[in-house]
Design a protein around this motif. Structure first.
Motif, mmCIF file in Angstrom:
data_model
loop_
_atom_site.group_PDB
_atom_site.id
_atom_site.type_symbol
_atom_site.label_atom_id
_atom_site.label_comp_id
_atom_site.label_asym_id
_atom_site.label_seq_id
_atom_site.Cartn_x
_atom_site.Cartn_y
_atom_site.Cartn_z
ATOM 1 N N TYR A 1 -29.205 53.005 2.989
ATOM 2 C CA TYR A 1 -28.391 52.299 1.999
ATOM 3 C C TYR A 1 -27.939 50.973 2.603
ATOM 4 C CZ TYR A 1 -24.766 54.285 4.956
ATOM 5 O OH TYR A 1 -24.005 54.632 6.049
ATOM 6 N N ILE A 2 -27.292 50.131 1.797
ATOM 7 C CA ILE A 2 -26.808 48.839 2.284
ATOM 8 C C ILE A 2 -25.282 48.861 2.254
ATOM 9 C CG2 ILE A 2 -26.909 46.338 1.992
ATOM 10 C CD1 ILE A 2 -29.442 46.727 0.346
ATOM 11 N N PRO A 3 -24.612 48.791 3.396
ATOM 12 C CA PRO A 3 -23.141 48.802 3.410
ATOM 13 C C PRO A 3 -22.569 47.576 2.699
ATOM 14 C CG PRO A 3 -24.038 49.209 5.603
ATOM 15 C CD PRO A 3 -25.172 48.750 4.754
ATOM 16 N N GLY A 4 -21.384 47.739 2.135
ATOM 17 C CA GLY A 4 -20.729 46.619 1.475
ATOM 18 C C GLY A 4 -20.449 45.473 2.426
ATOM 19 N N SER A 5 -20.200 45.793 3.706
ATOM 20 C CA SER A 5 -19.924 44.737 4.683
ATOM 21 C C SER A 5 -21.136 43.842 4.898
ATOM 22 C CB SER A 5 -19.500 45.364 6.019
ATOM 23 O OG SER A 5 -20.495 46.256 6.495
ATOM 24 N N ALA A 6 -22.359 44.414 4.816
ATOM 25 C CA ALA A 6 -23.568 43.607 4.980
ATOM 26 C C ALA A 6 -23.750 42.652 3.802
ATOM 27 C CB ALA A 6 -24.786 44.519 5.118
ATOM 28 N N ILE A 7 -23.485 43.138 2.597
ATOM 29 C CA ILE A 7 -23.588 42.284 1.404
ATOM 30 C C ILE A 7 -22.508 41.211 1.446
ATOM 31 C CG2 ILE A 7 -23.615 42.268 -1.117
ATOM 32 C CD1 ILE A 7 -24.271 45.301 -0.954
ATOM 33 N N ARG A 8 -21.305 41.619 1.805
ATOM 34 C CA ARG A 8 -20.184 40.679 1.887
ATOM 35 C C ARG A 8 -20.449 39.589 2.922
ATOM 36 N NH1 ARG A 8 -15.322 40.404 4.887
ATOM 37 N NH2 ARG A 8 -13.521 39.679 3.681
ATOM 38 N N GLY A 9 -21.000 39.986 4.076
ATOM 39 C CA GLY A 9 -21.292 39.008 5.119
ATOM 40 C C GLY A 9 -22.354 38.020 4.699
ATOM 41 N N SER A 10 -23.421 38.514 4.042
ATOM 42 C CA SER A 10 -24.499 37.634 3.592
ATOM 43 C C SER A 10 -24.002 36.642 2.547
ATOM 44 C CB SER A 10 -25.649 38.482 3.035
ATOM 45 O OG SER A 10 -26.711 37.674 2.605
ATOM 46 N N VAL A 11 -23.259 37.148 1.554
ATOM 47 C CA VAL A 11 -22.734 36.275 0.496
ATOM 48 C C VAL A 11 -21.678 35.328 1.067
ATOM 49 C CG1 VAL A 11 -21.430 36.234 -1.669
ATOM 50 C CG2 VAL A 11 -23.245 37.914 -1.340
ATOM 51 N N GLY A 12 -20.821 35.833 1.970
ATOM 52 C CA GLY A 12 -19.774 34.990 2.545
ATOM 53 C C GLY A 12 -20.328 33.832 3.343
ATOM 54 N N LEU A 13 -21.330 34.098 4.188
ATOM 55 C CA LEU A 13 -21.937 33.022 4.971
ATOM 56 C C LEU A 13 -22.619 31.999 4.071
ATOM 57 C CD1 LEU A 13 -23.451 34.970 8.010
ATOM 58 C CD2 LEU A 13 -21.524 33.379 8.027
ATOM 59 N N PHE A 14 -23.232 32.480 2.989
ATOM 60 C CA PHE A 14 -23.889 31.557 2.059
ATOM 61 C C PHE A 14 -22.854 30.653 1.375
ATOM 62 C CE2 PHE A 14 -25.561 30.372 -2.093
ATOM 63 C CZ PHE A 14 -26.835 29.920 -1.774
ATOM 64 N N LEU A 15 -21.735 31.246 0.941
ATOM 65 C CA LEU A 15 -20.686 30.451 0.293
ATOM 66 C C LEU A 15 -20.056 29.465 1.265
ATOM 67 C CD1 LEU A 15 -18.862 33.102 -1.938
ATOM 68 C CD2 LEU A 15 -20.270 31.198 -2.705
ATOM 69 N N LYS A 16 -19.850 29.903 2.511
ATOM 70 C CA LYS A 16 -19.298 28.993 3.522
ATOM 71 C C LYS A 16 -20.190 27.779 3.715
ATOM 72 C CE LYS A 16 -16.258 31.265 6.852
ATOM 73 N NZ LYS A 16 -16.110 31.597 8.272
ATOM 74 N N ARG A 17 -21.478 28.039 3.779
ATOM 75 C CA ARG A 17 -22.426 26.958 4.062
ATOM 76 C C ARG A 17 -22.607 26.028 2.867
ATOM 77 N NH1 ARG A 17 -26.361 29.964 5.085
ATOM 78 N NH2 ARG A 17 -27.674 29.670 3.263
ATOM 79 N N ILE A 18 -22.635 26.594 1.653
ATOM 80 C CA ILE A 18 -22.938 25.804 0.461
ATOM 81 C C ILE A 18 -21.695 25.139 -0.136
ATOM 82 C CG2 ILE A 18 -23.866 25.897 -1.873
ATOM 83 C CD1 ILE A 18 -25.928 26.199 0.379
ATOM 84 N N SER A 19 -20.601 25.907 -0.246
ATOM 85 C CA SER A 19 -19.445 25.390 -0.973
ATOM 86 C C SER A 19 -18.547 24.489 -0.135
ATOM 87 C CB SER A 19 -18.610 26.548 -1.544
ATOM 88 O OG SER A 19 -18.041 27.302 -0.496
ATOM 89 N N CYS A 20 -18.521 24.704 1.194
ATOM 90 C CA CYS A 20 -17.607 23.895 1.997
ATOM 91 C C CYS A 20 -18.225 23.387 3.296
ATOM 92 C CB CYS A 20 -16.341 24.688 2.310
ATOM 93 S SG CYS A 20 -16.652 26.286 3.069
ATOM 94 N N GLY A 21 -19.483 23.700 3.542
ATOM 95 C CA GLY A 21 -20.164 23.139 4.701
ATOM 96 C C GLY A 21 -19.718 23.691 6.037
ATOM 97 N N LEU A 22 -19.042 24.863 6.048
ATOM 98 C CA LEU A 22 -18.592 25.451 7.307
ATOM 99 C C LEU A 22 -19.725 26.238 7.956
ATOM 100 C CD1 LEU A 22 -15.040 26.803 6.433
ATOM 101 C CD2 LEU A 22 -15.614 24.709 7.645
ATOM 102 N N LYS A 23 -19.795 26.187 9.269
ATOM 103 C CA LYS A 23 -20.759 26.974 10.013
ATOM 104 C C LYS A 23 -20.121 28.313 10.389
ATOM 105 C CE LYS A 23 -23.018 22.901 11.981
ATOM 106 N NZ LYS A 23 -23.402 22.178 13.231
ATOM 107 N N GLU A 24 -20.960 29.224 10.868
ATOM 108 C CA GLU A 24 -20.466 30.544 11.260
ATOM 109 C C GLU A 24 -19.412 30.406 12.361
ATOM 110 O OE1 GLU A 24 -22.260 34.856 12.749
ATOM 111 O OE2 GLU A 24 -23.585 33.227 12.129
ATOM 112 N N GLY A 25 -18.247 31.030 12.147
ATOM 113 C CA GLY A 25 -17.167 30.966 13.123
ATOM 114 C C GLY A 25 -16.159 29.869 12.860
ATOM 115 N N GLU A 26 -16.470 28.907 11.944
ATOM 116 C CA GLU A 26 -15.540 27.822 11.639
ATOM 117 C C GLU A 26 -14.592 28.238 10.518
ATOM 118 O OE1 GLU A 26 -18.275 23.930 12.813
ATOM 119 O OE2 GLU A 26 -17.954 24.436 10.700
#
Length: 379
Positions: A35-60
């Motif tokens: 199965y796919i844990p919710g944390s994996a989906i949340r992490g994938s979507v969160g990193l995408f939103l960080k990168r696209i909506s505000c230009g933040l890199k991982e850890g920023e």
């Protein structure tokens, strides 16, 4: 919008094989979760939103006073409540359209293949009531529609690979404490392409304006960035289909509560329920969460609920950990109740059944709720 919650549902179809690791391995074989844990989906979507909506890199992180879609939807960095809950994506039973959820701990099956009698009770008998043979625990997953039980609800296979030392352009190796070199040859268990999973994201009504952004982010994140291990090797690509958004309000809760008028109910965990150090689920925890859920759905003060009794319980502990997207490091392991843990409640009146129905559909128990933990089912 009048409803206090929105539920986004979709079907995720694997376009390439993928691996969701949990640290479990035997020898050189690394096993996957089915199965796919919710944390994996949340992490994938969160990193995408960080990168696209505000230009933040991982850890920023954002500066003081700054705010974006990631900040409002995924995680309030000032400690506020997130408006999106990413539930676990369990595999779909293509034969009937149901979903393979973890089996209840109360289920046992006769070991006699000519009998296969199923026992569902909190006090398991010593032998099969039908043929007298011994019983074994039920397979790990059960379809929500046709009740079929299996240990592995998805098609898997293994690939063998090794790590590459890019400085030497050769196979990599590791050195043990005695200075001996060991190779990195290993086998990775993969979920086959074509496997289908049911995605669910629960949204607060405050996030109504971000629904379309979240839908596009989900579709792009899992198809472009991927999920799980080996994404740089082309693994982990999924396609999101049949996305729907429905309102969850008092009518939905009433409809579920009216399905049964019994004074008994069984609370079953569908995902890990993070608790204090190896503590089982307590009645005050259930009641407090039920009051909060009732208050949010019906938009009134917390009700004074009659306290039921726990007349039976079957549970098992597990360790829960993972990666912290906010702190950019691995979280410490915590104690949790395994999915399928069950509690028999008696003395359940109508108002409490309403509150439990609201808890099931709009809330959760324990810690890491936004990661999909603590999701329950009332039966």
């Amino acid at each position: 919008m009048t409803a206090p919650f929105l539920l986004m549902q979709a079907v995720g179809k694997a376009e390439t094989p993928f691996h969701i690791g949990d640290g479990r391995s035997i020898g050189v074989i690394k096993y996957t979760r089915p199965y796919i844990p919710g944390s994996a989906i949340r992490g994938s979507v969160g990193l995408f939103l960080k990168r696209i909506s505000c230009g933040l890199k991982e850890g920023e992180h954002h500066g003081e006073g700054e705010e974006c879609v990631y900040h409002r939807l995924i995680e309030d960095e000032e400690g506020g409540r997130a408006n999106a809950v990413f539930r676990y994506a369990y595999p779909i039973h293509i034969g009937c359209g149901g979903v393979f959820y973890p089996s209840a701990k109360t289920l046992s099956v006769c070991r006699n293949p000519q009998c296969n009698f199923i026992v569902n009770t909190f006090l398991t008998p010593l032998s099969c009531p039908q043929c007298g043979r011994t019983l074994r625990p039920a397979p790990r997953y059960q379809c929500s529609k046709c009740q079929k039980m299996v240990n592995v609800p998805v098609q898997t296979f293994r690939v063998t690979m090794t790590s590459i030392d890019r400085t030497r352009n050769t196979a990599a190796y590791v050195i043990d404490s005695e200075g001996e070199k060991h190779g990195t040859l290993h086998s990775l268990e993969l979920i086959d392409s074509g496997s289908q999973f049911k995605f669910e994201i629960l949204l607060d009504s405050k996030a109504e304006e971000q629904v379309e952004i979240l839908r596009k982010a989900l579709e792009s994140a899992v198809s472009e960035d991927g999920i799980g291990a080996g994404k740089s090797r082309g693994l982990g690509k999924l396609r999101i289909e049949n996305t729907t958004v429905t309102e969850i309000g008092p009518e939905t809760v009433h409809r579920k509560a009216e399905m049964s008028r019994s004074e008994e109910a069984v609370l079953r965990t569908l995902t890990p329920l993070v608790t204090e150090e190896e503590q089982t689920l307590r009645m005050e925890t259930i009641l407090e969460a039920a009051r909060r859920s009732y208050s949010q759905v019906f938009r009134m003060g917390k009700p004074s609920l009659k306290e039921p009794r726990i007349d039976g319980e079957r549970f098992r502990f597990m360790a829960y950990g993972g990666w912290s997207l906010k702190e950019n490091r691995r979280r410490r392991l915590r104690s949790a109740l395994e999915p399928g843990s069950s509690y028999h409640l008696t003395g359940v009146n109508h108002e409490l059944r309403l509150a439990l129905s609201a808890l099931e559909q709009c809330h959760a128990l324990g810690g890491f709720k936004t990661h999909g933990c603590g999701q329950i089912r009332i039966e």
